[in-house]
Design a protein around this motif. Structure first.
Motif, PDB file in Angstrom:
ATOM      1  N   LYS A 223       0.682  -1.127  -0.111  1.00 22.93           N
ATOM      2  CA  LYS A 223       0.217   0.050   0.098  1.00 22.93           C
ATOM      3  C   LYS A 223       0.732   1.183  -0.150  1.00 22.93           C
ATOM      4  O   LYS A 223       0.222   2.397  -0.352  1.00 22.93           O
ATOM      5  N   ALA A 224       1.951   0.975  -0.051  1.00 20.67           N
ATOM      6  CA  ALA A 224       2.845   2.473  -0.034  1.00 20.67           C
ATOM      7  C   ALA A 224       4.452   2.587  -0.400  1.00 20.67           C
ATOM      8  O   ALA A 224       5.176   1.205  -0.162  1.00 20.67           O
TER       9      ALA A 224
ATOM     10  N   PHE B 187       0.774   6.820  -1.504  1.00 21.97           N
ATOM     11  CA  PHE B 187       0.303   5.785  -1.076  1.00 21.97           C
ATOM     12  C   PHE B 187      -1.082   4.483  -2.214  1.00 21.97           C
ATOM     13  O   PHE B 187      -0.871   5.674  -2.904  1.00 21.97           O
ATOM     14  N   PHE B 188      -1.057   3.583  -1.913  1.00 23.18           N
ATOM     15  CA  PHE B 188      -2.319   3.086  -3.000  1.00 23.18           C
ATOM     16  C   PHE B 188      -3.165   2.257  -2.135  1.00 23.18           C
ATOM     17  O   PHE B 188      -3.398   1.215  -1.980  1.00 23.18           O
ATOM     18  N   PRO B 189      -3.383   3.297  -1.465  1.00 28.59           N
ATOM     19  CA  PRO B 189      -4.587   3.061  -0.523  1.00 28.59           C
ATOM     20  C   PRO B 189      -6.205   2.377  -0.907  1.00 28.59           C
ATOM     21  O   PRO B 189      -6.173   1.174  -0.179  1.00 28.59           O
ATOM     22  N   VAL B 190      -6.813   2.253  -2.149  1.00 33.10           N
ATOM     23  CA  VAL B 190      -7.703   1.271  -3.327  1.00 33.10           C
ATOM     24  C   VAL B 190      -7.297   1.376  -4.741  1.00 33.10           C
ATOM     25  O   VAL B 190      -7.455   2.734  -4.687  1.00 33.10           O
ATOM     26  N   LYS B 191      -7.254   0.148  -5.426  1.00 33.97           N
ATOM     27  CA  LYS B 191      -7.079   1.056  -6.502  1.00 33.97           C
ATOM     28  C   LYS B 191      -8.475   1.312  -7.423  1.00 33.97           C
ATOM     29  O   LYS B 191      -9.498   1.127  -6.782  1.00 33.97           O
TER      30      LYS B 191
ATOM     31  N   TRP C 190      -6.489   4.164  -7.454  1.00 29.02           N
ATOM     32  CA  TRP C 190      -6.310   5.910  -6.055  1.00 29.02           C
ATOM     33  C   TRP C 190      -4.782   5.173  -5.818  1.00 29.02           C
ATOM     34  O   TRP C 190      -4.085   4.218  -5.366  1.00 29.02           O
TER      35      TRP C 190
ATOM     36  N   LEU D 173      -2.000   8.267  -4.451  1.00 24.63           N
ATOM     37  CA  LEU D 173      -1.742   9.751  -3.463  1.00 24.63           C
ATOM     38  C   LEU D 173      -0.228   9.484  -2.821  1.00 24.63           C
ATOM     39  O   LEU D 173       0.311   8.782  -2.636  1.00 24.63           O
TER      40      LEU D 173
END
Length: 159
Positions: free
Chosen positions: A62-63, A96-100, A102, A104
């Motif tokens: 996720k990061a 950061f890859f919080p949810v596909k 997206w 940040l």
């Protein structure tokens, strides 16, 4: 490549290259070109950029986080007067890859250009589809006594 749009009469374009390897070492380079239309009809131009050797010191699904050192550079022309400077740069960034789909991202550069301090902070949010991210965000650029608040939008290619 970004389009930079400040909240006054300055326009610009920006390009960035971030290469990351399986050894976690990489290269982070950025160049921005600004133009300001003067009231008397003249145009002032400014190129500012940096080049850094970076190390991706933390990564997960996720990061990922990176930091590095390098140099800043500036080349400008104001009212027929030319100015160039170089200086030291420290960089710190994260994606950061919080949810596909997206993404940040945030990046901080701090250093100097000659005797002037330089601080550059950028944060963006985007959507990543088929290896291409469309994003928008905010950038703050502080060089000596010059402070710019910029809206950014662009495309980033991930591979």
């Amino acid at each position: 490549m970004d389009c930079l749009e400040p909240f006054d009469n300055i326009n610009g374009i920006d390009g960035r290259l971030l290469l990351s390897t399986s050894s976690r070492f990489g290269l982070d380079a950025q160049a921005s070109h600004f133009e300001e239309r003067r009231a008397g009809g003249g145009i002032d131009t400014l190129w500012v950029g940096d080049c850094n050797l970076v190390f991706r010191f933390a990564q997960a699904e996720k990061a990922e986080f990176r930091t590095g050192l390098g140099f800043n550079w500036l080349d400008g022309r104001e009212s027929a007067r030319r100015q160039s400077d170089f200086g030291f740069n420290f960089t710190y960034g994260a994606d950061f890859f919080p949810v596909k789909p997206w993404v940040l991202s945030a990046d901080l550069d701090a250093g100097n250009l000659g005797r002037a301090a330089l601080v550059r902070f950028r944060t963006t949010g985007g959507i990543l589809l088929h290896g291409v991210e469309a994003y928008t965000g905010y950038e703050y650029l502080d060089i000596g006594r010059s402070h710019q608040n910029l809206l950014v939008a662009g495309l980033r290619v991930w591979f």
